[in-house]
Structures are given as C-alpha cells and as structure tokens.
Design a protein around this motif. Structure first.
Motif, PDB file in Angstrom:
ATOM      1  N   ASN A  65     103.167  79.666  99.549  1.00 50.76           N
ATOM      2  CA  ASN A  65     103.625  81.042  99.700  1.00 50.76           C
ATOM      3  C   ASN A  65     105.039  81.216  99.168  1.00 50.76           C
ATOM      4  N   CYS A  93     104.526  88.126 107.036  1.00 45.56           N
ATOM      5  CA  CYS A  93     104.445  87.650 105.655  1.00 45.56           C
ATOM      6  C   CYS A  93     105.816  87.665 104.992  1.00 45.56           C
ATOM      7  N   ASP A  98     100.646  86.770 101.629  1.00 48.60           N
ATOM      8  CA  ASP A  98     100.829  85.361 101.972  1.00 48.60           C
ATOM      9  C   ASP A  98      99.458  84.777 102.276  1.00 48.60           C
ATOM     10  N   ASN A 151     100.456  80.701 108.831  1.00 48.49           N
ATOM     11  CA  ASN A 151     100.977  80.864 107.470  1.00 48.49           C
ATOM     12  C   ASN A 151     101.104  79.485 106.838  1.00 48.49           C
TER      13      ASN A 151
END
Length: 425
Positions: free
Chosen positions: A237, A208, A213, A231
C-alpha cells in the motif's frame, strides 16, 4: 579629524539601521522551508509523514483558534500517522518484475493458474445476472469451478462486496459478505485464495492511506462471517491507489496492481514472490533511505536479496507468460454423459427438468474437467522426473496434484449423487 571620522561613521550607521531592521524582520517572518515548499498532502505523497504530522498539527491548532472546522485536517493527520506506522512496518518482499499498462489492459497482463480462479471485468459480466445489480464494481473474482462470483455492488451509500452463485448459465441473487469493516468504506477488486477462507480486496475510506488500500480478511466458519480486515501495509500500500493483490499458489507468484508513479488511466503490475511469514525491515537512520526505496517500490532490484530465488521465480514467470489464459466458461462442457438412473441417461444439459440438478451437473462438469487436466499434468511431471531426475519444483507440484486428486474425485462423486437426487425427486 577624529571628530570628522566619527561623524561619518555615525551617519553611515544611522542610514544602515533601517535596512538592517528590514532584513531582520524579513528573516523573522519568512515561512519555514516545509511550509513554503510543501503542503501536508505533498509531504504525505513523498513519504515525509513526520513532517506532514507536525505541519497538520500546527494547522489544526490555528483552525481551532479561529473557530474553524478541523475535520479534514484531523483526517489527514490520521493518514500521516498511519503512513509513519506503515513505514516502520515495511515488509520484506522480493519483487521480480513489473509491467506498465493501461487500466484497460490489466486483466490481459494478469496470468493466474486455473487453480487460482480468475479475475473478471464486471462490465462484461453484468449481462450474466438473472437480476441486474444496481451498480457493479470494476473487477470481480470467479472461483476455479466458475460457480461463485465475488464482486462489488452498490446497495446504499457505500459499495460493498457481494457473492453470487451460479444458477444454470446465470448468476443468482447477490448476497452481501458479512463482517470485514465498520461500513464506512467502498470495497472492490476482490481475490479469494483457493482455501475459500482468505480474501484480499481493496477499499477506500477512513482506514486507508491512499485512495484504495489493499486489505486481507478471513472467513470464520463458526460466526459465518469475515473477520475484521487488516491493512496489508507497505510495500503493498501507498498514498496512491493500490487496487488488486492476487496470489497464485500453483506457480508461487504474487501480482500487485497499483497506479503509483503512473499517469492517469495507467497502472503498474508488479510480480513478487509470496511469503509464508511476515518479516519487516528494522527502520533506522542508517537504513532509512533503503527502506523508503523498497516501501515506495522505486526499485524492485533493491528488494532482490536472494539471487537464486529471483532466478527461479523469473523462470516460473516466463513459463506463465507464454501460456494462454482461459476464462472459465458458464456454458456446458461438450461430450458429457449424465447418468440419472438405470433408465435415464442425458447427453445434454437442456434435458434436465430440474434447475437445481442442471446447476449441479455443470459443477460436476467443471470438477471432471479439472480432474482430467490434473491427471494429464501428473503424467507430464512423472515423465519429467523419469527423464531429468528428481527436482524440488517438479516433486512439489506432483505432491500437490496427488493430494488434490482424491479430494476432487470425492467431490465429483458427491456432486453426481446430488445431481441424480435433485433430478428424480
């Protein structure tokens, strides 16, 4: 005379030499601007990832030379490199509005259609479990039929996502979701798409950039577990906490909850137009400032390149905000009749003798109510098309309803069949 001038010059130069040497020494030992003005964490928070990486590498080399631990520095270097990669992969997403709210009012701000299910506060949901979990997360996801709950539960060192299914008016034993991660992270804030396959959630751990995230994963029906999560990157993010992402397909609106640029106990809820394909900015020296602006979400106006799409999305958002949100209820629907066989007809859930049959009956009630609502919406859309003419938005909604109704009716018939079978066995 010339000798006098030369003597004065030499004397003056001699006195000034130590001062010049002192100034030179001061210049040589003065820290660089980056080192004096910013720490590596400050550079990361300001999206200056390349500078942070250079500084961290210097600190790692110095720590190794002094035989000190480099674990924290290496983790920060990983974050700096991750941030640089994310910046280069910033997705083109159109944001149409944002709302600054206290953390306690986030759920009141989110407006999802019934088809999307609902986000629930796990503090208030805790009392609805047959066996109370050890430690619940902050927010959970309840399916459209209110028969499944996905939430975070602490069973060991880390907090992981679990699912629980409704047993009567209570939730059954939590079951941990399989797959998704390497295990070295804390998970929370889930949202499941109506397809029952795509799952968004937030995590904080080694992979993260920020505190939390947002990740996406999908359920593999063959292996019976979720695939390794990805991700979402920027702009979803950031180095701050990005908690929740929910996509309302019925209204074609997405919701992002983050605390970037916010004070403690505050959050910002961004509304965006979901995309079907991933299109990223081509980062260069010429457009670096623009990409940084949209990656940080400093200005949602900078993301709005299609005025028509923005105007239509704002209309949808306005209509959504004017509607009253309703939380799915665990209690029975009223005025329902449950035909068991030619001799038995129930008018109340309490009449069921079999717990499994009662649970199926509640599910059938939910599906029946959903069918009723879709039929009403179908009539409204058909009248709208007849009066105002054919338009893309109305036709698209009508097509979705026409596609959904046969499946829901088939589902209802199967539930009623299983209900009768369970009750008379």
């Amino acid at each position: 005379m010339n000798r006098l001038i030369l003597s004065i010059f030499l004397l003056t130069w001699g006195f000034s030499f130590p001062l010049m040497a002192q100034n030179k020494k001061a210049t040589q030992t003065q820290p660089t601007k980056t080192q004096s003005a910013h720490s590596s964490e400050q550079l990361i928070q300001n999206y200056r990832f390349d500078e942070a990486a250079i500084l961290l590498q210097r600190e790692i080399d110095a720590a190794r030379a002094a035989n000190r631990s480099t674990a924290r520095l290496e983790n920060d270097l990983k974050r700096a490199n991750m941030g640089q990669d994310m910046l280069h992969g910033t997705e083109r997403v159109t944001f149409i509005d944002s709302f600054k709210v206290s953390r306690q009012k986030v759920l009141q701000t989110l407006r999802l259609s019934a088809e999307s299910g609902s986000i629930v506060n796990m503090k208030t949901e805790a009392s609805n479990f047959n066996t109370a979990p050890k430690k619940l997360g902050e927010m959970g996801y309840m399916s459209q039929l209110a028969d499944r709950l996905i939430f975070a539960n602490s069973t060991g060192k880390h907090q992981k996502l679990h699912a629980a299914y409704r047993m009567g008016d209570k939730w059954g034993t939590p079951i941990q979701l399989k797959g998704m991660s390497n295990g070295n992270e804390d998970q929370d804030f889930p949202f499941m798409m109506p397809d029952g396959v795509t799952l968004y959630y937030a995590a904080q751990g080694d992979d993260c950039l920020g505190g939390y995230d947002i990740f996406i994963t999908r359920y593999d029906t063959e292996t019976k577990q979720f695939l390794k999560a990805e991700n979402l990157g920027m702009p979803f993010n950031s180095p701050a906490n990005d908690y929740l992402l929910a996509i309302d397909e019925a209204n074609n609106l997405g919701w992002l909850v983050t605390d970037r640029f916010q004070k403690a106990d505050s959050a910002c809820v961004y509304v965006f137009i979901p995309t079907t394909t991933r299109d990223v900015y081509d980062l260069s020296d010429a457009n670096r400032k623009q990409v940084l602006c949209v990656a940080k979400l400093q200005s949602i106006k900078a993301t709005q390149t299609d005025k028509k799409a923005v105007a239509e999305a704002k209309k949808r958002l306005k209509a959504v905000m004017q509607q009253q949100t309703q939380k799915p209820q665990l209690t029975q629907a009223v005025n329902r009749i449950y035909v068991i066989n030619d001799e038995k007809v129930y008018t109340n859930l309490k009449q069921f003798k079999n717990e499994s049959a009662r649970r199926i009956a509640v599910q059938a009630d939910q599906v029946a109510e959903r069918i009723d609502n879709l039929v009403k919406k179908q009539d409204e859309l058909q009248r709208e098309i007849a009066v105002k003419g054919r338009n893309g938005a109305a036709l698209s909604q009508l097509k979705k309803i026409n596609d959904s109704l046969p499946k829901l009716k088939e589902q209802l018939n199967l539930l009623l069949k299983n209900m009768r079978k369970a009750e008379i066995q």
